[in-house]
Write a protein that holds these residues in place. Structure first.
Motif, PDB file in Angstrom:
ATOM      1  N   GLY A 117     -17.418  69.294  16.718  1.00 53.04           N
ATOM      2  CA  GLY A 117     -16.271  70.426  16.527  1.00 53.04           C
ATOM      3  C   GLY A 117     -15.521  70.307  15.327  1.00 53.04           C
ATOM      4  N   ASP A 118     -14.753  71.075  15.088  1.00 59.80           N
ATOM      5  CA  ASP A 118     -14.198  70.970  13.429  1.00 59.80           C
ATOM      6  C   ASP A 118     -12.675  70.448  13.753  1.00 59.80           C
ATOM      7  N   TRP A 119     -12.660  69.234  13.446  1.00 60.31           N
ATOM      8  CA  TRP A 119     -11.395  68.450  13.466  1.00 60.31           C
ATOM      9  C   TRP A 119     -10.234  68.965  13.153  1.00 60.31           C
ATOM     10  N   SER A 130     -14.905  78.564  22.454  1.00 63.64           N
ATOM     11  CA  SER A 130     -15.354  77.724  21.335  1.00 63.64           C
ATOM     12  C   SER A 130     -15.429  76.325  21.737  1.00 63.64           C
ATOM     13  N   LEU A 131     -15.910  75.601  21.088  1.00 66.18           N
ATOM     14  CA  LEU A 131     -16.015  74.061  21.407  1.00 66.18           C
ATOM     15  C   LEU A 131     -14.797  73.547  21.070  1.00 66.18           C
ATOM     16  N   GLU A 132     -14.078  74.058  20.204  1.00 66.03           N
ATOM     17  CA  GLU A 132     -12.834  73.422  19.795  1.00 66.03           C
ATOM     18  C   GLU A 132     -11.724  73.724  20.937  1.00 66.03           C
ATOM     19  N   LEU A 133     -11.802  74.864  21.712  1.00 62.37           N
ATOM     20  CA  LEU A 133     -10.992  75.024  22.670  1.00 62.37           C
ATOM     21  C   LEU A 133     -11.314  74.069  23.767  1.00 62.37           C
ATOM     22  N   THR A 166     -15.863  69.201  28.594  1.00 59.12           N
ATOM     23  CA  THR A 166     -16.952  68.369  28.098  1.00 59.12           C
ATOM     24  C   THR A 166     -17.266  67.260  28.808  1.00 59.12           C
ATOM     25  N   SER A 167     -18.533  66.745  28.817  1.00 57.18           N
ATOM     26  CA  SER A 167     -19.091  65.365  29.237  1.00 57.18           C
ATOM     27  C   SER A 167     -18.048  64.378  29.134  1.00 57.18           C
ATOM     28  N   THR A 168     -17.441  64.114  27.949  1.00 54.50           N
ATOM     29  CA  THR A 168     -16.593  63.184  27.659  1.00 54.50           C
ATOM     30  C   THR A 168     -15.409  63.411  28.459  1.00 54.50           C
ATOM     31  N   GLY A 169     -14.844  64.489  28.328  1.00 56.83           N
ATOM     32  CA  GLY A 169     -13.596  65.112  29.366  1.00 56.83           C
ATOM     33  C   GLY A 169     -13.984  64.536  30.534  1.00 56.83           C
TER      34      GLY A 169
END
Length: 215
Positions: free
Chosen positions: A46-48, A112-115, A186-189
C-alpha cells in the motif's frame, strides 16, 4: 509526498483538534494506530503516505466528537495547503469517511488497500487490553454503567440506531468489540487481532466471576 517537517505540522494541528476528546480517542490513540498500520503495511504493502495521513487525521471527523461534514472540509483545506494532489486528498478523505464501524450499514462501494490497512489498524486499538481500557474510558466519559444485568446487548440494524445507543460498557463488547476479529480485512490484521480477542474473552470471564450472581 510530504517531508518530515510538513508531517509534524499536520500532526500538531491534529493533536490540537483532538485535545478535548476522551483518553481513548486522544493523540496517543493516533500514535498506536500508526504503529499498527506500519506493522500491517510492512506485510501488505500500500501507499504509506496515504496510510499515514489518513491515520493522523481519521478521528478529526469522528461523529462522537465532531461534525463530520465540517471536519472533512477542514481536513481538505489543510491538505490543500501542502499542495497534495487532488486524487490523494480524495483518497484520504474517502478512507476517513469509511473507516468507522458505524459505517458498515452504509452502501458505499469505495474500497482500497489503504482503507483496509487503516481500518484494521484502528480496529486493533479497539480490542485487547487497550480496547478494554478505551471502552471503560469512553463509558465513563458518557456516564454509562459498567454493567446492568437488566439491559441485554442489542443487535443494530443501521448506523443511526448504533450511534444512538447508550448501552452499558460491558454490552459494547458484545455489540462491537468481540465482532471485530472477524471483520479484519488483511491477513496481518487477522493474525494480530487473534491474541487481543482472546484477551477480551478472558477479561469478560473474570469480570462476570467477580460480579457475582447474587447482585
Amino acid at each position: 509526498m510530504l517531508n518530515n517537517k510538513q508531517i509534524t505540522e499536520i500532526e500538531e494541528w491534529a493533536q490540537l483538534k483532538l485535545s478535548e476528546c476522551d483518553a481513548g480517542h486522544d493523540w496517543w490513540h493516533i500514535k498506536r494506530v500508526q504503529n499498527n498500520a506500519r506493522l500491517i503495511h510492512q506485510q501488505e504493502g500500500g501507499d504509506w503516505n496515504i496510510i499515514l495521513l489518513a491515520v493522523i487525521l481519521h478521528d478529526l471527523a469522528d461523529t462522537k466528537f465532531f461534525d463530520e461534514i465540517e471536519a472533512l472540509m477542514l481536513i481538505e483545506d489543510k491538505l490543500n495547503d501542502y499542495q497534495i494532489t487532488e486524487s490523494s486528498i480524495q483518497h484520504i478523505l474517502a478512507i476517513i469517511q469509511n473507516i468507522s464501524f458505524s459505517k458498515q450499514w452504509n452502501n458505499n462501494p469505495f474500497h482500497s488497500l489503504e482503507l483496509e490497512i487503516v481500518q484494521d489498524a484502528d480496529r486493533l486499538d479497539a480490542i485487547g487490553a487497550i480496547g478494554v481500557a478505551r471502552a471503560f474510558s469512553y463509558g465513563g466519559h458518557k456516564k454509562r454503567d459498567f454493567y446492568n444485568p437488566a439491559i441485554a446487548p442489542q443487535q443494530f440494524d443501521d448506523t443511526e440506531e448504533y450511534r444512538k445507543s447508550n448501552s452499558p460498557t460491558i454490552n459494547h463488547f458484545y455489540e462491537k468489540l468481540l465482532l471485530l476479529k472477524d471483520k479484519m480485512n488483511t491477513s496481518t490484521g487477522k493474525t494480530l487481532a487473534d491474541d487481543r480477542h482472546q484477551f477480551m474473552e478472558l477479561y469478560l470471564k473474570q469480570f462476570f466471576k467477580e460480579w457475582g450472581e447474587d447482585l
